[in-house]
Design a protein around this motif. Structure first.
Motif, PDB file in Angstrom:
ATOM      1  N   ALA A 181       3.364   3.418 -12.752  1.00 36.97           N
ATOM      2  CA  ALA A 181       2.332   2.719 -13.530  1.00 36.97           C
ATOM      3  C   ALA A 181       2.942   1.558 -14.305  1.00 36.97           C
ATOM      4  CB  ALA A 181       1.645   3.696 -14.486  1.00 36.97           C
ATOM      5  N   ALA A 182       4.123   1.792 -14.881  1.00 36.78           N
ATOM      6  CA  ALA A 182       4.803   0.715 -15.593  1.00 36.78           C
ATOM      7  C   ALA A 182       5.201  -0.389 -14.614  1.00 36.78           C
ATOM      8  CB  ALA A 182       6.035   1.264 -16.313  1.00 36.78           C
ATOM      9  N   GLY A 183       5.602   0.009 -13.417  1.00 39.57           N
ATOM     10  CA  GLY A 183       5.981  -0.970 -12.391  1.00 39.57           C
ATOM     11  C   GLY A 183       4.819  -1.861 -11.997  1.00 39.57           C
ATOM     12  N   LEU A 184       3.651  -1.264 -11.880  1.00 39.43           N
ATOM     13  CA  LEU A 184       2.458  -2.061 -11.538  1.00 39.43           C
ATOM     14  C   LEU A 184       2.144  -3.039 -12.658  1.00 39.43           C
ATOM     15  CD1 LEU A 184      -0.058  -2.778  -9.892  1.00 39.43           C
ATOM     16  CD2 LEU A 184      -1.217  -0.815 -10.922  1.00 39.43           C
ATOM     17  N   GLU A 185       2.193  -2.539 -13.892  1.00 33.66           N
ATOM     18  CA  GLU A 185       1.928  -3.404 -15.050  1.00 33.66           C
ATOM     19  C   GLU A 185       2.921  -4.565 -15.074  1.00 33.66           C
ATOM     20  OE1 GLU A 185       0.645  -1.352 -18.884  1.00 33.66           O
ATOM     21  OE2 GLU A 185       2.502  -2.349 -19.491  1.00 33.66           O
ATOM     22  N   LEU A 186       4.188  -4.236 -14.829  1.00 28.97           N
ATOM     23  CA  LEU A 186       5.233  -5.257 -14.817  1.00 28.97           C
ATOM     24  C   LEU A 186       4.975  -6.294 -13.716  1.00 28.97           C
ATOM     25  CD1 LEU A 186       7.966  -6.361 -15.755  1.00 28.97           C
ATOM     26  CD2 LEU A 186       9.081  -4.683 -14.254  1.00 28.97           C
ATOM     27  N   ALA A 187       4.562  -5.819 -12.541  1.00 33.63           N
ATOM     28  CA  ALA A 187       4.281  -6.743 -11.430  1.00 33.63           C
ATOM     29  C   ALA A 187       3.180  -7.727 -11.820  1.00 33.63           C
ATOM     30  CB  ALA A 187       3.882  -5.960 -10.180  1.00 33.63           C
ATOM     31  N   LYS A 188       2.186  -7.219 -12.521  1.00 31.39           N
ATOM     32  CA  LYS A 188       1.080  -8.091 -12.939  1.00 31.39           C
ATOM     33  C   LYS A 188       1.556  -9.105 -13.973  1.00 31.39           C
ATOM     34  CE  LYS A 188      -2.734  -4.896 -12.043  1.00 31.39           C
ATOM     35  NZ  LYS A 188      -3.613  -3.892 -12.674  1.00 31.39           N
ATOM     36  N   LEU A 242      -6.396   3.910   1.226  1.00 31.87           N
ATOM     37  CA  LEU A 242      -6.137   2.847   0.245  1.00 31.87           C
ATOM     38  C   LEU A 242      -7.098   1.695   0.550  1.00 31.87           C
ATOM     39  CD1 LEU A 242      -2.220   2.621   0.058  1.00 31.87           C
ATOM     40  CD2 LEU A 242      -3.780   4.040  -1.272  1.00 31.87           C
ATOM     41  N   VAL A 243      -7.762   1.205  -0.493  1.00 34.41           N
ATOM     42  CA  VAL A 243      -8.767   0.165  -0.314  1.00 34.41           C
ATOM     43  C   VAL A 243      -8.365  -1.082  -1.116  1.00 34.41           C
ATOM     44  CG1 VAL A 243     -11.213  -0.416  -0.672  1.00 34.41           C
ATOM     45  CG2 VAL A 243     -10.577   1.903  -0.013  1.00 34.41           C
ATOM     46  N   GLU A 244      -8.437  -2.232  -0.454  1.00 40.27           N
ATOM     47  CA  GLU A 244      -8.106  -3.498  -1.115  1.00 40.27           C
ATOM     48  C   GLU A 244      -9.031  -3.732  -2.305  1.00 40.27           C
ATOM     49  OE1 GLU A 244      -8.151  -6.856   1.539  1.00 40.27           O
ATOM     50  OE2 GLU A 244      -7.723  -8.290  -0.055  1.00 40.27           O
ATOM     51  N   GLY A 245      -8.446  -4.168  -3.405  1.00 40.42           N
ATOM     52  CA  GLY A 245      -9.243  -4.454  -4.598  1.00 40.42           C
ATOM     53  C   GLY A 245      -9.445  -3.224  -5.462  1.00 40.42           C
ATOM     54  N   VAL A 246      -9.074  -2.033  -4.929  1.00 44.55           N
ATOM     55  CA  VAL A 246      -9.184  -0.793  -5.704  1.00 44.55           C
ATOM     56  C   VAL A 246      -7.779  -0.231  -5.933  1.00 44.55           C
ATOM     57  CG1 VAL A 246     -10.158   1.532  -5.798  1.00 44.55           C
ATOM     58  CG2 VAL A 246     -11.454  -0.321  -4.712  1.00 44.55           C
ATOM     59  N   TYR A 247      -7.027  -0.060  -4.830  1.00 47.33           N
ATOM     60  CA  TYR A 247      -5.680   0.501  -4.914  1.00 47.33           C
ATOM     61  C   TYR A 247      -4.600  -0.561  -4.873  1.00 47.33           C
ATOM     62  CZ  TYR A 247      -7.407   5.176  -4.164  1.00 47.33           C
ATOM     63  OH  TYR A 247      -8.038   6.372  -4.299  1.00 47.33           O
ATOM     64  N   PHE A 248      -4.922  -1.694  -4.307  1.00 48.98           N
ATOM     65  CA  PHE A 248      -3.904  -2.735  -4.211  1.00 48.98           C
ATOM     66  C   PHE A 248      -4.589  -4.098  -4.185  1.00 48.98           C
ATOM     67  CE2 PHE A 248      -5.038  -1.455   0.061  1.00 48.98           C
ATOM     68  CZ  PHE A 248      -5.252  -2.655   0.695  1.00 48.98           C
ATOM     69  N   ASP A 249      -3.785  -5.109  -4.427  1.00 46.50           N
ATOM     70  CA  ASP A 249      -4.292  -6.455  -4.600  1.00 46.50           C
ATOM     71  C   ASP A 249      -3.179  -7.353  -4.060  1.00 46.50           C
ATOM     72  OD1 ASP A 249      -4.800  -8.984  -5.619  1.00 46.50           O
ATOM     73  OD2 ASP A 249      -5.629  -8.204  -7.492  1.00 46.50           O
ATOM     74  N   PHE A 250      -3.487  -8.166  -3.066  1.00 41.44           N
ATOM     75  CA  PHE A 250      -2.423  -8.932  -2.418  1.00 41.44           C
ATOM     76  C   PHE A 250      -1.859 -10.042  -3.305  1.00 41.44           C
ATOM     77  CE2 PHE A 250      -4.243  -7.010   1.478  1.00 41.44           C
ATOM     78  CZ  PHE A 250      -3.105  -6.326   1.840  1.00 41.44           C
ATOM     79  N   ARG A 251      -2.401 -10.198  -4.511  1.00 42.14           N
ATOM     80  CA  ARG A 251      -1.746 -11.104  -5.443  1.00 42.14           C
ATOM     81  C   ARG A 251      -0.455 -10.486  -5.965  1.00 42.14           C
ATOM     82  NH1 ARG A 251      -6.757 -12.190  -9.315  1.00 42.14           N
ATOM     83  NH2 ARG A 251      -6.874  -9.988  -8.766  1.00 42.14           N
ATOM     84  N   THR A 252      -0.408  -9.146  -6.008  1.00 40.40           N
ATOM     85  CA  THR A 252       0.806  -8.495  -6.543  1.00 40.40           C
ATOM     86  C   THR A 252       1.500  -7.562  -5.552  1.00 40.40           C
ATOM     87  OG1 THR A 252      -0.699  -6.900  -7.546  1.00 40.40           O
ATOM     88  CG2 THR A 252       0.246  -8.555  -9.008  1.00 40.40           C
ATOM     89  N   CYS A 253       1.160  -7.634  -4.273  1.00 38.19           N
ATOM     90  CA  CYS A 253       1.918  -6.822  -3.319  1.00 38.19           C
ATOM     91  C   CYS A 253       1.856  -7.411  -1.933  1.00 38.19           C
ATOM     92  CB  CYS A 253       1.445  -5.370  -3.322  1.00 38.19           C
ATOM     93  SG  CYS A 253      -0.144  -5.152  -2.521  1.00 38.19           S
ATOM     94  N   THR A 254       2.720  -6.919  -1.070  1.00 39.95           N
ATOM     95  CA  THR A 254       2.786  -7.421   0.309  1.00 39.95           C
ATOM     96  C   THR A 254       2.142  -6.421   1.269  1.00 39.95           C
ATOM     97  OG1 THR A 254       4.856  -6.295   0.812  1.00 39.95           O
ATOM     98  CG2 THR A 254       5.028  -8.455  -0.263  1.00 39.95           C
ATOM     99  N   PHE A 255       1.880  -6.868   2.467  1.00 40.20           N
ATOM    100  CA  PHE A 255       1.346  -5.972   3.488  1.00 40.20           C
ATOM    101  C   PHE A 255       2.332  -4.856   3.812  1.00 40.20           C
ATOM    102  CE2 PHE A 255      -2.698  -7.649   4.836  1.00 40.20           C
ATOM    103  CZ  PHE A 255      -2.693  -8.907   4.276  1.00 40.20           C
ATOM    104  N   HIS A 256       3.602  -5.195   3.808  1.00 42.81           N
ATOM    105  CA  HIS A 256       4.633  -4.197   4.074  1.00 42.81           C
ATOM    106  C   HIS A 256       4.560  -3.068   3.045  1.00 42.81           C
ATOM    107  CE1 HIS A 256       8.708  -2.447   4.247  1.00 42.81           C
ATOM    108  NE2 HIS A 256       8.702  -2.840   5.499  1.00 42.81           N
ATOM    109  N   GLN A 257       4.394  -3.448   1.789  1.00 44.82           N
ATOM    110  CA  GLN A 257       4.309  -2.459   0.715  1.00 44.82           C
ATOM    111  C   GLN A 257       3.073  -1.580   0.848  1.00 44.82           C
ATOM    112  OE1 GLN A 257       4.571  -5.219  -2.504  1.00 44.82           O
ATOM    113  NE2 GLN A 257       6.810  -5.285  -2.490  1.00 44.82           N
ATOM    114  N   VAL A 258       1.946  -2.187   1.213  1.00 45.82           N
ATOM    115  CA  VAL A 258       0.716  -1.405   1.371  1.00 45.82           C
ATOM    116  C   VAL A 258       0.892  -0.375   2.492  1.00 45.82           C
ATOM    117  CG1 VAL A 258      -1.716  -1.495   2.065  1.00 45.82           C
ATOM    118  CG2 VAL A 258      -0.819  -3.159   0.431  1.00 45.82           C
ATOM    119  N   GLY A 259       1.477  -0.791   3.604  1.00 46.91           N
ATOM    120  CA  GLY A 259       1.703   0.140   4.712  1.00 46.91           C
ATOM    121  C   GLY A 259       2.623   1.278   4.304  1.00 46.91           C
ATOM    122  N   PHE A 260       3.701   0.921   3.626  1.00 51.31           N
ATOM    123  CA  PHE A 260       4.671   1.925   3.188  1.00 51.31           C
ATOM    124  C   PHE A 260       4.002   2.935   2.257  1.00 51.31           C
ATOM    125  CE2 PHE A 260       8.047   3.723   0.689  1.00 51.31           C
ATOM    126  CZ  PHE A 260       9.166   3.734   1.504  1.00 51.31           C
TER     127      PHE A 260
END
Lengths: 309, 309
Positions: A140-147, A20-38
């Motif tokens: 996918a809907a969850g990600l959209e909703l988070a944004k 998982l790469v920052e800015g490609v798979y995740f963005d810390f504006r919409t997720c936490t470090f805990h979530q990325v690890g999980f």
């Protein structure tokens, strides 16, 4: 650089790796470090699940910039540890490096399965039925909703969020289908299996390509969660769009010879596993088709999540 | 996301993972994609060597930006393939991702060893002798030389390069000491072993910490190549600086109980392996010390290569 030795007796070894790469798979504006690890670990476990195996050990390689704090690193590892704990997975090694370009998390999972029992992607044959576990499109809907929530704009204020929370849970804390995969392989039900990481459109294509077959999918048969249906209604989209092309559901897509469907139904009853038949395997020449209401042929989305888009 | 299953019968499994990041470990102004691929795999094989194992399979995860060409990717994989071929290593999986921050190459190697025979870092005991294979400092000097050549400045023009070429070879195409590691474990010679990836100063510290011991190293005993001595003379540096703190030599550092030294010497004769005794294990309380000419105590460099410096 780290290394370890471990034992797996008279089993086949399963290996899976995922980054998982920052800015490609995740963005810390919409997720936490805990979530990325999980999620980084969940993505790998999902792949072990698709082979029908038991995850045993994992290695973690991190690249990060000097801006990362120790507390953030701790959260990242805690996210992994929370999931690892559920499966008694042991962290046996890894590596870290400076990475000026941002965080990346590369995990390798070692699993095991009874000799010769690993389910492959290439075993689908014409006439086999196509099933999926769980529901599709939620992540996918969850990600959209988070944004949307993150933007705090008028769309956000017009949404009734409470009924949509399961979508966020599915996106940030996906549960790999280890138990389902184990049962489907141990009972010799699945002829081919793949996990839905890139989305149904993409992953069904992978499975068909590796099996040398085609497929017909019934749009009306795609399993949708109440939260997704509600979300799609609120944002005025077709929920099938999410179900087809949305990635990271980490459900299992499998094919089952007709003669084993009774065994599958028995499993469903005994273990309260949710599966839905969504289509059937056809010869390669018929391609991969999507059938709408009344048998009307719909355009099949070419692919799901695109890394380099 | 990719996965694979493989078999290792009645052996212990060895796992090692290592990542190389552009701008941290390598810089395309002074190296090629082929070299990066080769070295990324070599670093992992070196870790298998330090456990005394046989490498069998590997997985490769790449992150790269859209600027990378297919030809460059091919070169990267060819660099790995050239080394993998020598050890009959099989590429069994991997993952790729976009990585806006630049290239990273994360490799996991699966190896095997007879049950219970993996050499650990924690087995050094007071009185054991400390040995290294090969020569030290060549890789660090090779990197420095590559940068000088790249700058094309007056220092470059004043150097007699021909005799220094082995340093470049050592830096860009390091040979992991698989054969040496196998022999040292199979003949039960090494009580503890580590590969020199960060440099002697750092890696000896790792080994001593994991074994709970101290060490005295004789500066005059450090094995130096003719090319390093010549290079140090030309750039007016002490070659010992490179030998102590220079990383990426990928030699093996090992401890040997006195009673097994005869066995080691037999191995040296039979297999034409180069090893040098460089010191001796002492109690933890005496720390890690460096002795110069006439027993004079020299300052021991605190560490080798620093990722986050």
């Amino acid at each position: 650089l780290s290394s370890a030795s471990c034992r797996l007796d008279s089993k086949d070894l399963l290996l899976t790796t995922d980054v998982l790469v920052e800015g490609v798979y995740f963005d810390f504006r919409t997720c936490t470090f805990h979530q990325v690890g999980f999620k980084a670990l969940a993505a790998n476990l999902s792949d072990i699940a698709a082979m029908g195996g038991v995850p045993r050990y994992f290695l973690v390689t991190l690249g990060f910039s000097g801006k990362l704090t120790v507390a953030q690193l701790d959260q990242l590892y805690e996210g992994m540890a929370d999931l690892a704990h559920d499966y008694k997975l042991k962290l046996i090694g890894g590596d870290i490096s400076a990475a000026p370009g941002g965080l990346f998390v590369c995990i390798t999972v070692v699993g095991e399965i009874e000799k010769g029992r690993a389910v492959v992607r290439s075993g689908a044959k014409v006439g086999h039925l196509i099933f999926v576990t769980g529901t599709l499109g939620d992540s996918a809907a969850g990600l959209e909703l988070a944004k949307i929530i993150d933007r705090s704009d008028h769309l956000h204020r017009s949404l009734a969020i409470t009924s949509l929370l399961p979508l966020l849970q599915r996106h940030f804390y996906p549960i790999p289908r280890i138990h389902e995969g184990r049962q489907l392989s141990a009972r010799r039900i699945a002829s081919a299996m793949i996990d839905l990481s890139d989305g149904l459109a993409s992953d069904l294509r992978h499975l068909c390509e590796e099996s040398g077959v085609g497929a017909v999918v019934e749009a009306a048969a795609l399993p949708l969660s109440p939260a997704l249906v509600e979300y799609a209604r609120q944002v005025r989209r077709d929920p099938l769009d999410y179900a087809f092309t949305g990635g990271e559901d980490f459900e299992l897509l499998l094919t089952v010879p007709e003669g084993r469907v009774a065994r599958l139904m028995q499993l469903v009853r005994q273990e309260r596993i949710k599966v839905s038949q969504i289509g059937r395997v056809f010869p390669r020449a018929s391609g991969i088709r999507l059938k709408g209401a009344g048998g009307r042929r719909l355009p099949f989305p070419r692919r799901g999540y695109e890394h380099f888009a």
